[in-house]
Write a protein that holds these residues in place. Sequence first.
Motif, PDB file in Angstrom:
ATOM      1  N   ALA A 130     -33.951 -13.322  -1.755  1.00  0.00           N
ATOM      2  CA  ALA A 130     -33.270 -13.772  -0.541  1.00  0.00           C
ATOM      3  C   ALA A 130     -33.471 -12.782   0.609  1.00  0.00           C
ATOM      4  CB  ALA A 130     -31.774 -13.966  -0.821  1.00  0.00           C
ATOM      5  N   LEU A 131     -33.340 -11.507   0.315  1.00  0.00           N
ATOM      6  CA  LEU A 131     -33.479 -10.498   1.371  1.00  0.00           C
ATOM      7  C   LEU A 131     -34.918 -10.369   1.859  1.00  0.00           C
ATOM      8  CD1 LEU A 131     -31.029  -7.805  -0.018  1.00  0.00           C
ATOM      9  CD2 LEU A 131     -30.691  -9.271   1.989  1.00  0.00           C
ATOM     10  N   ILE A 173     -32.396 -20.591  -0.068  1.00  0.00           N
ATOM     11  CA  ILE A 173     -32.044 -19.174  -0.125  1.00  0.00           C
ATOM     12  C   ILE A 173     -30.552 -19.025  -0.417  1.00  0.00           C
ATOM     13  CG2 ILE A 173     -31.805 -17.066   1.264  1.00  0.00           C
ATOM     14  CD1 ILE A 173     -34.485 -17.892   2.617  1.00  0.00           C
ATOM     15  N   LEU A 174     -29.748 -19.849   0.217  1.00  0.00           N
ATOM     16  CA  LEU A 174     -28.306 -19.818  -0.047  1.00  0.00           C
ATOM     17  C   LEU A 174     -28.005 -20.203  -1.501  1.00  0.00           C
ATOM     18  CD1 LEU A 174     -26.903 -21.298   3.288  1.00  0.00           C
ATOM     19  CD2 LEU A 174     -26.793 -18.919   2.497  1.00  0.00           C
ATOM     20  N   TRP A 175     -28.775 -21.112  -2.075  1.00  0.00           N
ATOM     21  CA  TRP A 175     -28.603 -21.481  -3.476  1.00  0.00           C
ATOM     22  C   TRP A 175     -28.906 -20.306  -4.390  1.00  0.00           C
ATOM     23  CZ3 TRP A 175     -26.041 -25.134  -5.828  1.00  0.00           C
ATOM     24  CH2 TRP A 175     -25.763 -26.333  -5.167  1.00  0.00           C
ATOM     25  N   ILE A 176     -29.921 -19.532  -4.025  1.00  0.00           N
ATOM     26  CA  ILE A 176     -30.234 -18.331  -4.825  1.00  0.00           C
ATOM     27  C   ILE A 176     -29.045 -17.382  -4.814  1.00  0.00           C
ATOM     28  CG2 ILE A 176     -31.664 -16.241  -4.937  1.00  0.00           C
ATOM     29  CD1 ILE A 176     -33.979 -17.983  -3.793  1.00  0.00           C
ATOM     30  N   VAL A 201     -26.530 -16.162  -7.945  1.00  0.00           N
ATOM     31  CA  VAL A 201     -26.233 -14.765  -8.312  1.00  0.00           C
ATOM     32  C   VAL A 201     -24.732 -14.537  -8.322  1.00  0.00           C
ATOM     33  CG1 VAL A 201     -26.447 -12.377  -7.536  1.00  0.00           C
ATOM     34  CG2 VAL A 201     -28.450 -13.868  -7.532  1.00  0.00           C
ATOM     35  N   VAL A 202     -24.045 -15.013  -7.314  1.00  0.00           N
ATOM     36  CA  VAL A 202     -22.589 -14.863  -7.248  1.00  0.00           C
ATOM     37  C   VAL A 202     -21.928 -15.591  -8.434  1.00  0.00           C
ATOM     38  CG1 VAL A 202     -20.509 -15.454  -5.915  1.00  0.00           C
ATOM     39  CG2 VAL A 202     -22.512 -14.493  -4.761  1.00  0.00           C
ATOM     40  N   GLY A 203     -22.400 -16.794  -8.726  1.00  0.00           N
ATOM     41  CA  GLY A 203     -21.849 -17.559  -9.830  1.00  0.00           C
ATOM     42  C   GLY A 203     -22.022 -16.858 -11.171  1.00  0.00           C
ATOM     43  N   LEU A 204     -23.191 -16.296 -11.401  1.00  0.00           N
ATOM     44  CA  LEU A 204     -23.419 -15.538 -12.641  1.00  0.00           C
ATOM     45  C   LEU A 204     -22.461 -14.353 -12.750  1.00  0.00           C
ATOM     46  CD1 LEU A 204     -27.284 -15.453 -13.034  1.00  0.00           C
ATOM     47  CD2 LEU A 204     -25.646 -16.370 -14.653  1.00  0.00           C
ATOM     48  N   ASN A 205     -22.266 -13.667 -11.641  1.00  0.00           N
ATOM     49  CA  ASN A 205     -21.353 -12.522 -11.658  1.00  0.00           C
ATOM     50  C   ASN A 205     -19.920 -12.957 -11.930  1.00  0.00           C
ATOM     51  OD1 ASN A 205     -22.730  -9.994 -11.232  1.00  0.00           O
ATOM     52  ND2 ASN A 205     -23.420 -10.884  -9.326  1.00  0.00           N
TER      53      ASN A 205
END
Length: 106
Positions: free
Chosen positions: A69-70, A91-94, A98-102
């Motif tokens: 994303a970055l 990109i927002l889905w990526i 990541v947030v969801g996994l965390n």
Amino acid sequence: MKSWIYLSIAILFELAGTTCTKLSNGFTNLSYSVLMLICYGCSISLLTIAVKGINLNIAYAVWSGLGTALIAIIGVVFFKESLNPSKIVFILWIILGVVGLNLTSK
């Protein structure tokens, strides 16, 4: 907490390495080619240290997802690469992944 610092620095080295990949111009610019290899080596080394305290699936998802994303943002800002609404959504889905996994790993 220390592992997250290592992971954050690993992401920064990954961003630098990927940026140097572009600047190396297909390995024709020796200094950026060498710098690329050094940055990727540092990134993988720090990722390896980070997984001592973070689950591998989470660490790798954060490293690769945020890096992707970055670097997309770096490409648009510094290399004038194209950006359209669908690219922004993906990109927002990526980032959301990541947030969801965390959130689900705790």
